[in-house]
Structure formats: structure tokens, C-alpha cells
Design a protein around this motif. Structure first.
Motif, PDB file in Angstrom:
ATOM      1  N   ASP A   1      -3.932  -0.179   9.914  1.00 35.69           N
ATOM      2  CA  ASP A   1      -4.469  -1.291  10.336  1.00 35.69           C
ATOM      3  C   ASP A   1      -5.187  -1.609  11.313  1.00 35.69           C
ATOM      4  O   ASP A   1      -4.461  -0.516  12.600  1.00 35.69           O
TER       5      ASP A   1
ATOM      6  N   TYR B   1      -1.493   3.588   4.493  1.00 34.89           N
ATOM      7  CA  TYR B   1      -2.273   2.491   4.928  1.00 34.89           C
ATOM      8  C   TYR B   1      -2.090   1.807   6.624  1.00 34.89           C
ATOM      9  O   TYR B   1      -1.287   2.111   7.268  1.00 34.89           O
TER      10      TYR B   1
ATOM     11  N   TYR C   1     -11.870   2.767   3.111  1.00 38.56           N
ATOM     12  CA  TYR C   1     -11.159   2.387   4.356  1.00 38.56           C
ATOM     13  C   TYR C   1     -12.427   0.557   4.334  1.00 38.56           C
ATOM     14  O   TYR C   1     -13.500   0.215   3.712  1.00 38.56           O
TER      15      TYR C   1
ATOM     16  N   TYR D   1      -0.229   7.503  -0.664  1.00 38.85           N
ATOM     17  CA  TYR D   1      -1.559   6.357   0.552  1.00 38.85           C
ATOM     18  C   TYR D   1      -0.743   5.574   1.481  1.00 38.85           C
ATOM     19  O   TYR D   1       0.729   5.724   0.958  1.00 38.85           O
TER      20      TYR D   1
ATOM     21  N   GLY E   1      -9.198  -2.490   7.324  1.00 40.90           N
ATOM     22  CA  GLY E   1      -8.131  -2.190   6.518  1.00 40.90           C
ATOM     23  C   GLY E   1      -8.798  -0.056   6.396  1.00 40.90           C
ATOM     24  O   GLY E   1     -10.035  -0.159   5.778  1.00 40.90           O
ATOM     25  N   CYS E   2      -7.394   0.588   5.843  1.00 36.84           N
ATOM     26  CA  CYS E   2      -8.320   2.337   5.688  1.00 36.84           C
ATOM     27  C   CYS E   2      -6.971   2.860   5.423  1.00 36.84           C
ATOM     28  O   CYS E   2      -5.652   2.209   5.570  1.00 36.84           O
ATOM     29  N   LEU E   3      -7.139   3.427   4.038  1.00 39.55           N
ATOM     30  CA  LEU E   3      -6.296   4.544   3.724  1.00 39.55           C
ATOM     31  C   LEU E   3      -6.804   6.123   3.525  1.00 39.55           C
ATOM     32  O   LEU E   3      -7.207   6.499   3.939  1.00 39.55           O
TER      33      LEU E   3
ATOM     34  N   TRP F   1       0.770  -1.444  -0.172  1.00 39.09           N
ATOM     35  CA  TRP F   1      -0.079  -0.095  -0.023  1.00 39.09           C
ATOM     36  C   TRP F   1       0.670   1.226  -0.075  1.00 39.09           C
ATOM     37  O   TRP F   1       0.253   2.202  -0.595  1.00 39.09           O
ATOM     38  N   ASN F   2       1.268   1.345   0.816  1.00 42.67           N
ATOM     39  CA  ASN F   2       2.724   2.497   1.336  1.00 42.67           C
ATOM     40  C   ASN F   2       3.457   3.177  -0.229  1.00 42.67           C
ATOM     41  O   ASN F   2       3.740   4.091  -0.374  1.00 42.67           O
TER      42      ASN F   2
END
Length: 420
Positions: free
Chosen positions: A86, A84, A103, A82, A113-115, A63-64
């Protein structure tokens, strides 16, 4: 650009997804071949061998940061735009939808999980941006997820939330120095007369540099016979101010502003002149090229003008708490912590070997120690240490059934010769 990996054992990415919209569509796509396995996993108890076996086979995403295809920091190319987070074992978290791009339910369906969308993030300032944004949004995040190239399972959630117009956090102001370097280069406030000499409100009350004791008082804790409370995964998170010993010229404004904000958050009644004196002392003592007085005044005025907006946010953690009645010295606490950590790591490795052994047995084929090594990636010494114990504790009455699959005579012999 997001790198996708077939499963936990895949070393190189097998797919690239260009846009966040496509990833969101993938998360909510019920026709994905692995959705059936995810639903099966959600019906199992978390941490069981079958649960872990399914989890290892599910696709992963970075993600990152995007990389050249490998999951290593040295292979990082650039930020995905983005960050991320947890949120484990918490389905009650209230998302401010203006600040979250997306999310969704976690793969176990016990958390999220969310961004959040960011700009100006790089390898050097990621950790600081990760922690500060989490503090601003009150995210009860998993610290482990702060790994730049940590791969996360691509979950399934037909109700995933997506806001393409969510706020973008500008991270260009964050230090170009890794937080780990800053922490190596900081004052020990508890021993530093320079900073402890600052008192406020005319009642000889010292400035608070953290809210650790307040958080400890709120925490349910039971000390064992050694006077130790090991919180393990339930770590105590608290707010703490770190003051670098040296502050480079390009970092002065950001670092001093950040310190001022944290100090006001921890000391909401701090007098204006005390904050100015405190930040001025840091400026003159720590900045390689000190800022001018009017610049310090601007920093303090800006922070004080928003003092009601600042609250302490968690940027530090404690796993071990010590019984105050024992009056441990610092060295004693460190030795105890190391002892407990080593014991815990041993138990984790033992559990890992146990799960791998169980998985191999379930395949109903012959296997050897080299197969366990391949599954666990631990050392042969560790296998030899824990495998006999596992055989004795878990398979004592199944020795005849095991021998047709597990061809390791020394371990079997140890099991047979141990008295019942």
C-alpha cells in the motif's frame, strides 16, 4: 490463485481468481456492479461514516497468500507468487516499471496499490522479504499491509499498469526464521562492548548502527507538556542493523551478508579491513558453527565491490519521540508510550462505536446494544464505557428522535439526567 471475499464481513472466500491477468482485468472493468459505489466513495471525505459504510461493503482480495478459504495465518496454503504494498496518500511515487508487475489507484484514489513478483516466499520469511524488497525499491509502504493474510479492497482503475515480464525477486535466500524471532534474539548494541569497540577511519568515530538521530533531525516535531511527540500514523521510518545473538548454520551467509550491506550503507566510508574485522567478530561470537576466514573474506569482498550501490533503507519505525531536554530513562519512555497508546486505542474504539451507532440510526429501524456489538466486535464493557459519552457529546439535543430507534433505557436515562 487469489481468494476473493464479498465484503469485510464475509468470513469465507466466495470466489477464486486463478491468474494475475484476470485480477488486473477485473480492476479495470467498468461494468463491475461495485464500481458505482467506488465512484461514490471517492467523492466523499475519507474517514466519514458514509465513506466507511461504503468501504465495508466492497469486495476484498488476499494478495500475498492463498488459503483454504479463511483469512487466518493457520489456513495459509502457499504464496500467490506476489507481495502487495500500500502506498497511502502519495500520488507522486515514481514506479520503476521493470520491478512492478502491477500498480493501480487505491479505492480512495489518494494512493496506490502495487504488486511485485516473488519466488521462494513462505510464512517464515515473508516479513523479511516484505521489508527488504520495499527497501530496495524505496517504497513508502504501510507497515500494516505487511500482514500475510491482510485482505485489501479490490479497487477500480481503468488505467491500471501491468507488466507480466517484470523482475522476479528470489526470496529463497531469506532467513527461515521469522523476523520477530530474530528481534527477540539480538544484541543490545548500545550496551554491547563487543561491537561498540569497533571504531574506524582513525578518528575514533564509531560505526553507525542506525540513522535514527539523522531522521529525527529532519522531522518536524512538537513536544507536548509531557515531553512527548506522538507521530501516530506519520511514524518516523529509519534504517537499523539487527545482530542476532545466535546464527544457525543454514542462515550464516545470508545474515552476515545482510548485516555487511546495511553497515556499508550506513557507513559508506568504512575501511575494508574494518568491515572484515567487524563481520569476523560477529561470525566468531554469534554463529553456532563459525564460517571459515576465506568465506568471510568472500562475503566482505562481494559487498565492498558494490558499496556504491547500497543506501540505507527503512526497516524500523518510531511512533514516539521524546524531548531530549527531559533526559528520560528507558523505563520512563516505555511507560509514557504505553499511556499514549492506551489513550489512542480508547479514542479509536470510541470512534468505531460512534460510526456504528450512526450507521444503525441511518437505517431507521429499532436496534439494541447487541447490534452495536455485532457491528464493532468490541467488548460489552467497552460499549458501556463509551456509548453514554457518545450520546451526551453527539446526540444530546436529539434524544426524542433517538428513543424510537435505540432501545437502551440505561444509556438514555444517563443522557437525560446529565445537566445541560
Amino acid at each position: 490463485m487469489f481468494k476473493i471475499f464479498t465484503n469485510l464481513f464475509t468470513k469465507n472466500s466466495t470466489k477464486t481468481i486463478e491468474k494475475i491477468q484476470q485480477v488486473v482485468d477485473y480492476i479495470k472493468d467498468s461494468s463491475r456492479p461495485e464500481v458505482k459505489e467506488i465512484k461514490k466513495l471517492r467523492a466523499l471525505q475519507k474517514g466519514t461514516p458514509e465513506f466507511n459504510s461504503i468501504k465495508k461493503q466492497l469486495p476484498l482480495i488476499l494478495w500475498n497468500f492463498t488459503t483454504d478459504g479463511k483469512r487466518r495465518i493457520k489456513n495459509i496454503i502457499q504464496s500467490t507468487g506476489y507481495i502487495y504494498y500500500d502506498i497511502d496518500n502519495n500520488l507522486d511515487f515514481q514506479f520503476n516499471k521493470n520491478y512492478f508487475t502491477a500498480y493501480w489507484k487505491s479505492v480512495s484514489s489518494t494512493g496506490y496499490g502495487c504488486l511485485v513478483k516473488v519466488s521462494g516466499v513462505n510464512k517464515n520469511n515473508f516479513k523479511e522479504a516484505f521489508t527488504d524488497i520495499a527497501g530496495q525499491l524505496n517504497i513508502p509502504f504501510d507497515y500494516k499491509a505487511g500482514d500475510m493474510v491482510r485482505a485489501n479492497i479490490l479497487s477500480y482503475d481503468p488505467n491500471v499498469y501491468y507488466n507480466p515480464n517484470a523482475h522476479t525477486f528470489d526470496c529463497t535466500c531469506y532467513s527461515s526464521v521469522d523476523n520477530a524471532d530474530v528481534k527477540k534474539n539480538h544484541h543490545s548494541i548500545s550496551k554491547d562492548i563487543l561491537f561498540n569497540s569497533y571504531i574506524w577511519n582513525g578518528e575514533n568515530t564509531p560505526i553507525r548502527y542506525d540513522n535514527l538521530q539523522e531522521k529525527i533531525a529532519e522531522k518536524d516535531r512538537v513536544y507536548d507538556e509531557n515531553g512527548v511527540c506522538d507521530l501516530k500514523d506519520g511514524k518516523l521510518y529509519y534504517s537499523s542493523v539487527v545482530i542476532p545473538k545466535t546464527i544457525k548454520e543454514g542462515q550464516r551467509n545470508h545474515i552476515l551478508s545482510n548485516i555487511a550491506i546495511k553497515i556499508i550503507a550506513l557507513n559508506p566510508e568504512l575501511q575494508d579491513n574494518r568491515l572484515f574485522g567487524f563481520i569476523s567478530k560477529i561470525n566468531s561470537s554469534c554463529c553456532i558453527v563459525p564460517m571459515k576466514n576465506d568465506e568471510i573474506q568472500t562475503i566482505c569482498s562481494t559487498v565492498l565491490g558494490k558499496r556504491s550501490e547500497f543506501i540505507p533503507y527503512n526497516n524500523a519505525a518510531r511512533r514516539f519521540l521524546f524531548d531530549p531536554q527531559k533526559q528520560f530513562q528507558k523505563g520512563e519512555k516505555q511507560k509514557l508510550a504505553i499511556t499514549y497508546l492506551n489513550k489512542c486505542r480508547g479514542e479509536e474504539k470510541k470512534q468505531l462505536i460512534s460510526h456504528a451507532f450512526s450507521d444503525l440510526l441511518s437505517e431507521c429501524r429499532k436496534f439494541k446494544i447487541k447490534d452495536i456489538l455485532e457491528e464493532t466486535k468490541v467488548s460489552p464493557t467497552t460499549i458501556n464505557k463509551y456509548l453514554p459519552i457518545i450520546l451526551i457529546e453527539e446526540y444530546r439535543n436529539e434524544i426524542e428522535g433517538i428513543q424510537q430507534f435505540f432501545n437502551a433505557k440505561k444509556q438514555i436515562q444517563k443522557l437525560v439526567t446529565v445537566p445541560a
